[in-house]
Structures are given as C-alpha cells and as structure tokens.
Enzyme design. Structure first.
Site, PDB file in Angstrom:
ATOM      1  N   SER A 193      -6.825  35.124   0.822  1.00 60.06           N
ATOM      2  CA  SER A 193      -6.151  33.990   0.204  1.00 60.06           C
ATOM      3  C   SER A 193      -5.063  34.485  -0.752  1.00 60.06           C
ATOM      4  CB  SER A 193      -7.187  33.096  -0.496  1.00 60.06           C
ATOM      5  OG  SER A 193      -6.644  31.848  -0.835  1.00 60.06           O
ATOM      6  N   ASP A 288      -8.915  25.705   8.044  1.00 60.04           N
ATOM      7  CA  ASP A 288      -8.274  26.202   6.825  1.00 60.04           C
ATOM      8  C   ASP A 288      -6.873  25.626   6.717  1.00 60.04           C
ATOM      9  OD1 ASP A 288      -7.277  27.629   4.683  1.00 60.04           O
ATOM     10  OD2 ASP A 288      -7.434  29.586   5.630  1.00 60.04           O
ATOM     11  N   HIS A 318     -11.797  28.454   5.248  1.00 58.20           N
ATOM     12  CA  HIS A 318     -11.329  29.281   4.144  1.00 58.20           C
ATOM     13  C   HIS A 318     -12.549  29.680   3.304  1.00 58.20           C
ATOM     14  CE1 HIS A 318      -7.808  30.422   1.667  1.00 58.20           C
ATOM     15  NE2 HIS A 318      -8.660  30.365   0.673  1.00 58.20           N
TER      16      HIS A 318
END
Length: 347
Positions: A193, A288, A318
């Site tokens: 991320s 995601d 995610h």
C-alpha cells in the site's frame, strides 16, 4: 496485552476454521461477487467482524493507530521464530529512524539477501509492531533478511518527510551493507500500500540521485497515482478494509493543501521516465480499490522495458499480507510472494 484481546484472537482463530458455508451465512448469507470474482469466505467473515469496529476515518489519529495495531494482532497469525531480531537506527534528515532487522533461521553463511521493507497504513498509521508478523513471515518463507523501516508519519510529518526518511535509510544501508550482514548485490525494496508507493519512489529517487539501485522492487497493492479517481476506487469503495473514505482521510493528513498531486514523489505513475528502474513484482488484490493504479504502474514499467511480473489474487482484499495463519488463501498468496522474493534476491 489485555485479556480481552487475547480471548478475541483465540475466538477468531477458531471461528475462521468453521465450514466455509457457515462463515458465509454468518457474514450475510450469500457469497460476495463483483466483476466475476468471489470473495474468499474466511475473509468475508473477518470483514463482517471488522465492520463492527469504528471506521478509520471517524477516529482521531491516535485512535486509528491503536485500532490498526489491535487488528494486526487479532486477525494476524502466529509470529514465526527468527535466529535473531535486532533493533537498529539509521540517520535521517529529521533525526534517527528506527529499524528492525529480522534474520531467519539457517541462513547460509556470508552476506545475506536483504529486503528493505516499508510498511503500509496510508502514511498515517502502521509501525514496526503492527508489521512484526508480516516481516517475520517474509524473512522465514523467502529465506532472506528483512529490514523493517519505521519512517515518520503524517500529520505530524507531512509529505515529503516519509519519502526522505525512506531514501535516507536506503542511502545508509547501501553505503555500509556489511553492518547489516547484507550482500550489496542482493538488496531489494518492498512494501504494501503506502509502503508499495515508497518502494516505487525510492527506486525512482535512487536512480535520479545516482545511488545504488535496488536489485528488485516488491510492490504489494501499491498507491501509484493520487492525481485522479480510478474506476476501481468506485467499484470497491466500501466494505473491503480499505475504503474510498479512508483513502481521502489518509491523503488529507499526508499531503499539504498546496501539494502537487502530479509530482512523481506523490504519484510515481507520473514519472517522466521509468527507463532503467529495477525489476518489479506487482501484487494485485481482486477486491481492492487500488487495483487499477497497480496494474497501470506495472504496465508503465513494462512499457519502459523493465522486467515486471504481476501476481493477481482475485479472492483477496487490500491488507491480506497481515492475515496469513488465519486466512488460508492469504497464506498461499504470501507463499507465492515469498517465492518471487527468492527468485529475485536469493537465488
């Protein structure tokens, strides 16, 4: 550690092992399907549990950070043993940067392959503790050292402080790899991320500054372009751990009001050139909001002649790197990611 947290973790570890049809019923009664993909039933159940907690964007920053630590503990698996774990520090432009070096058992003698890891958390939350299990897992499964970086967080330290911290760590480690037992020819960067973003930007900045380049960049569902809204931001806007509202909350804390969102340090997809960047593995999660920009970054690297491998895990959300030991498909994904690290750093 509170008794309540320990009991909650035990209950979660028991419940996720129930038959998958039961988990789906407890989580709403029917499988979640979007764009031909079906959400993993264990993860669907965990998302239903997580939905009972406050949303990140409704909390003060301190509360959001504590919630993140709590969830990493409750929903994470057991901690893998290491030969040793060392607390280290690197000099940075704003003061020393805490580091944690994970050395797995039974590494061959001599300088070791090393992954410098930048954690996720939207540049606002996350720390060494919330990523302890992730780094242990990768070190053990990939058979390499992992150096976890506790870069400074917003809003106390807004853009570009996190980037400058991470680049300082890269400069420090590559200037004296022997101090970390690292093989200078086998040092890579990686992160998930926000940490995927930082890995991409450190690779770009190292090239621009004439520093040694990473051997490989591991980009796990990375943030690559905040200059626009992507279709997947809308399709997966709610219900899959990272929400559109949380993304705006993170950027609101991280970026100054006058920040140029097309700056390549903010949106690495906007770099003028990607020629000569390190080989990359880009990880995409099927549920995601960041998946479109991850694919776009992989395509841009490939278009510049960079060797790129894309691994897509259609049933996961995610944040799945924090779930091995609890969600079976997350374990399998982490094993495949670890194989990619071995192929690029170890073998």
């Amino acid at each position: 550690m509170s008794i309540r947290r320990v009991i909650e973790k035990i209950l979660v570890s028991i419940l996720v092992r129930l038959p998958r049809s039961w988990l789906v019923k407890m989580a709403g009664g029917r499988p979640v399907m979007i764009e031909g993909k079906t959400l993993d039933p264990q993860l669907q159940f965990l998302l239903a549990l997580a939905a009972k907690r406050p949303a990140i964007e409704t909390l003060p920053v301190s509360g959001a950070r504590q919630l993140y630590r709590d969830m990493a503990y409750t929903f994470g698996g057991g901690a893998r043993g290491m030969a040793r774990v060392e607390e280290r520090r690197a000099p940075g432009p704003y003061g020393d940067i805490p580091l944690r070096l994970y050395v797995p058992n039974d590494l061959p003698p001599g300088p070791a392959p090393t992954l410098v890891y930048f954690h996720g958390g939207g540049f606002v939350i996350g720390d060494l503790e919330s990523y302890d299990r992730v780094c242990r897992y990768l070190a053990d499964a990939a058979r390499c050292q992992v150096l976890s970086v506790d870069y400074r967080l917003a809003p106390e330290h807004r853009f570009p402080v996190a980037i400058e911290d991470c680049l300082a760590v890269w400069r420090h480690v590559t200037a004296d790899p022997g101090d970390y037992g690292a093989d200078p020819a086998r040092i890579g960067v990686g992160g998930d991320s926000a940490g995927g973003h930082l890995s991409a930007v450190v690779s770009q900045q190292a090239k621009a500054a004439g520093l040694p380049l990473p051997r490989h960049q591991l980009l796990i569902y990375p943030v690559t372009d905040v200059s626009r809204e992507w279709a997947s931001h809308e399709t997966y806007a709610e219900g899959f751990l990272l929400t559109k509202a949380a993304m705006h909350w993170f950027m609101g804390h991280f970026l100054p009001d006058d920040a140029d969102r097309t700056d390549a340090r903010v949106s690495p997809l906007k770099a003028d050139s990607m020629d000569g960047l390190p080989a990359a593995t880009v990880i995409i999660a099927g549920f995601d909001p960041l998946q479109d920009e991850g694919r776009a970054y992989a395509a841009a690297l490939a278009g510049a002649g960079v060797a790129v491998k894309v691994l897509e895990f259609d049933t996961l959300t995610h944040g799945f790197v924090s779930l091995p030991g609890v969600v079976g498909s997350a374990d399998r994904a982490l094993q495949e990611i670890s194989s990619a690290i071995r192929a690029n750093l170890v073998n």
